[in-house]
Design an enzyme around this catalytic site. Structure first.
Site, PDB file in Angstrom:
ATOM      1  N   LYS A  35      11.011 -14.590  -6.043  1.00 43.70           N
ATOM      2  CA  LYS A  35      11.483 -13.257  -5.656  1.00 43.70           C
ATOM      3  C   LYS A  35      10.781 -12.815  -4.366  1.00 43.70           C
ATOM      4  O   LYS A  35       9.789 -13.418  -3.957  1.00 43.70           O
ATOM      5  CB  LYS A  35      11.196 -12.266  -6.788  1.00 43.70           C
ATOM      6  CG  LYS A  35       9.719 -12.096  -7.092  1.00 43.70           C
ATOM      7  CD  LYS A  35       9.494 -11.312  -8.374  1.00 43.70           C
ATOM      8  CE  LYS A  35       8.018 -11.179  -8.669  1.00 43.70           C
ATOM      9  NZ  LYS A  35       7.779 -10.638 -10.016  1.00 43.70           N
ATOM     10  N   ARG A 131       8.027  -1.038 -18.953  1.00 42.07           N
ATOM     11  CA  ARG A 131       8.682  -1.124 -17.654  1.00 42.07           C
ATOM     12  C   ARG A 131      10.157  -1.442 -17.855  1.00 42.07           C
ATOM     13  O   ARG A 131      11.010  -0.639 -17.535  1.00 42.07           O
ATOM     14  CB  ARG A 131       7.979  -2.183 -16.788  1.00 42.07           C
ATOM     15  CG  ARG A 131       8.252  -2.055 -15.324  1.00 42.07           C
ATOM     16  CD  ARG A 131       7.395  -3.000 -14.489  1.00 42.07           C
ATOM     17  NE  ARG A 131       7.647  -4.410 -14.755  1.00 42.07           N
ATOM     18  CZ  ARG A 131       7.109  -5.400 -14.061  1.00 42.07           C
ATOM     19  NH1 ARG A 131       6.291  -5.138 -13.057  1.00 42.07           N
ATOM     20  NH2 ARG A 131       7.381  -6.655 -14.343  1.00 42.07           N
ATOM     21  N   TYR A 255     -10.826   2.964  15.949  1.00 40.22           N
ATOM     22  CA  TYR A 255     -10.364   4.320  15.627  1.00 40.22           C
ATOM     23  C   TYR A 255     -11.327   5.004  14.674  1.00 40.22           C
ATOM     24  O   TYR A 255     -11.778   4.414  13.695  1.00 40.22           O
ATOM     25  CB  TYR A 255      -8.989   4.279  14.977  1.00 40.22           C
ATOM     26  CG  TYR A 255      -7.856   4.062  15.949  1.00 40.22           C
ATOM     27  CD1 TYR A 255      -7.591   4.982  16.964  1.00 40.22           C
ATOM     28  CD2 TYR A 255      -7.035   2.948  15.833  1.00 40.22           C
ATOM     29  CE1 TYR A 255      -6.537   4.788  17.842  1.00 40.22           C
ATOM     30  CE2 TYR A 255      -5.963   2.746  16.695  1.00 40.22           C
ATOM     31  CZ  TYR A 255      -5.728   3.672  17.704  1.00 40.22           C
ATOM     32  OH  TYR A 255      -4.691   3.473  18.558  1.00 40.22           O
ATOM     33  N   MET A 303      -2.996  -1.035  14.752  1.00 38.33           N
ATOM     34  CA  MET A 303      -1.638  -1.547  14.543  1.00 38.33           C
ATOM     35  C   MET A 303      -1.505  -3.005  14.987  1.00 38.33           C
ATOM     36  O   MET A 303      -0.879  -3.820  14.314  1.00 38.33           O
ATOM     37  CB  MET A 303      -0.625  -0.681  15.301  1.00 38.33           C
ATOM     38  CG  MET A 303       0.803  -1.125  15.072  1.00 38.33           C
ATOM     39  SD  MET A 303       2.000  -0.173  16.010  1.00 38.33           S
ATOM     40  CE  MET A 303       2.109   1.309  15.049  1.00 38.33           C
TER      41      MET A 303
HETATM   42  C1  LIG Z   1       6.993 -11.591 -10.709  1.00 42.21           C
HETATM   43  C2  LIG Z   1       7.227 -12.022 -12.093  1.00 42.21           C
HETATM   44  C3  LIG Z   1       6.613 -13.179 -12.596  1.00 42.21           C
HETATM   45  C4  LIG Z   1       5.586 -13.969 -11.824  1.00 42.21           C
HETATM   46  O1  LIG Z   1       4.354 -13.291 -11.879  1.00 42.21           O
HETATM   47  P1  LIG Z   1       3.015 -13.937 -11.248  1.00 42.21           P
HETATM   48  O2  LIG Z   1       1.949 -13.012 -11.678  1.00 42.21           O
HETATM   49  O3  LIG Z   1       3.198 -13.944  -9.765  1.00 42.21           O
HETATM   50  O4  LIG Z   1       2.889 -15.301 -11.807  1.00 42.21           O
HETATM   51  C5  LIG Z   1       6.962 -13.593 -13.867  1.00 42.21           C
HETATM   52  N1  LIG Z   1       7.846 -12.889 -14.614  1.00 42.21           N
HETATM   53  C6  LIG Z   1       8.431 -11.763 -14.168  1.00 42.21           C
HETATM   54  C7  LIG Z   1       9.383 -11.034 -15.033  1.00 42.21           C
HETATM   55  C8  LIG Z   1       8.138 -11.292 -12.905  1.00 42.21           C
HETATM   56  O5  LIG Z   1       8.718 -10.165 -12.471  1.00 42.21           O
END
Ligand SMILES: *Cc1c(COP(=O)(O)O)cnc(C)c1O
Length: 357
Positions: A35, A131, A255, A303
């Protein structure tokens, strides 16, 4: 000369990490979690690196799933948040893309839609993270409704752990999950990276879902470094020193003048700032590699630039800098910046050129 910042991304390291993660789960298949554009590393680049060995992929958007299908990937692909609209569902059914089903809204969409091919689903249970997902006691009812649609192919069950990387572990959530799933005899998936590395095989499942470890981040950096785990960094963010300032005692750097020199110092200015994805919250003392030597950043990140301490180093204008990656664990930089390696990877900015190899 072009601005010297560059991200090198090593597909071979990604492949190495995928195979290593899968070895931790004998008997299970590993969905590579890709993802967020493969945690900032490039979806296609990473997928190609494991084309011939990957058991499957997990991501969020149907468009990303379609990119994989269009490029000839035939493995299972799972949409971790399921479908957001009817169109997604039509595409998923047409292209054999599996979807998480976590809400009544999605159940209703399935009941109402007209599809020719059954769609594979993973019923997502909320076992304590609050969630996504149905409460475990609703599983029988959800399964009954899914089956009654006549539009479902394979069914699995999944959940996500909130504290797999913490002292609480996963016991409580897994027990809740298992109590609901065991009577159904359905295949399931529960392990993210920390659950896989810490609790497999106490918690198993037909599918594991490693993410961050594939990119060479430790699942628990305070306990075990990525190197100790045998993981290789995939992304190395590099730049150069573009200026050196000789600084007197009492001079302020950057800064806000938050860093004050307490001795005569050589301060290097590096072509990398928060607009490149370097965390602005990384304060003085964040580790950085200059000309192969570990030193520290000074003052606030700008930046386009940041300052580092060259006082005791063999380094000057043109010296190579590693912000994170090979030789400078992203976990160390993230820790100093109060964040996690995931966020560093995902934040890599569009303007940073990428080279492979
Ligand atoms: C992002 C995600 C993972 C992977 O999590 P990691 O901590 O990066 O291994 C697994 N399952 C779901 C549902 C996720 O959203």
């Amino acid at each position: 000369m072009t601005r010297p910042i560059l991200a090198r991304i090593e597909p071979a390291a990604f492949r190495h990490n995928y195979l290593l993660a899968r070895e931790r789960a004998p008997g299970a298949k590993a969905l590579a979690v890709v993802k967020a554009n493969a945690y900032g590393h490039g979806l296609m680049r990473c997928a190609q690196a494991i084309r011939d060995v990957a058991d499957g992929f997990a991501l969020l958007e149907i468009s990303e799933a379609m990119q994989l299908r269009d490029s000839g990937f035939t493995q299972p692909i799972v949409l971790l948040e399921g479908f957001f609209a009817e169109d997604d569902l039509l595409m998923a059914s047409e292209h054999a893309i599996a979807a998480a089903v976590h809400s009544d809204e999605q159940l209703r969409m399935l009941e109402l839609i007209d599809i020719d091919r059954p769609v594979d689903v993973l019923v997502k249970l909320n076992t304590g993270m609050q969630r996504l997902g149905f409460l475990p006691e609703r599983l029988p009812q959800v399964l009954a409704r899914l089956r009654a649609t006549g539009k479902i192919g394979n069914i699995g069950v999944m959940t996500h752990f909130a504290t797999a990387d913490g002292p609480q572990g996963v016991t409580e959530q897994f027990e809740r999950f298992h109590a609901a799933v065991a009577p159904t005899g359905l295949p399931y998936s529960v392990c993210n990276s920390p659950a896989l590395f810490r609790f497999f095989p106490q918690v198993q499942g037909e599918w594991v879902r490693p993410g961050v470890v594939l990119y060479g981040g430790s699942h628990m950096p305070e306990q075990e470094s990525a190197e100790q785990l045998g993981l290789r960094p995939v992304m190395t963010l590099t730049s150069r020193v573009i200026e050196v300032q000789e600084v007197k005692v009492g001079d302020r750097v950057g800064y806000g003048g938050t860093f004050v020199a307490d001795r005569p110092m050589r301060v290097g200015t590096v072509a990398c700032g928060y607009a490149d994805g370097y965390p602005r919250h990384a304060g003085t003392g964040t580790p950085i590699l200059v000309n192969g030597q570990r030193t520290r950043t000074l003052g606030r990140v700008s930046m386009d630039m940041l300052a580092c301490d060259l006082t005791d180093l063999q380094a000057g204008i043109g010296s190579g800098v590693v912000l994170w990656g090979e030789g400078m664990p992203a976990d160390d930089v993230a820790g100093a910046a109060g964040t996690i390696s995931y966020e560093l990877f995902c934040a890599l900015a569009q303007r940073v050129p990428i080279v492979e190899g």
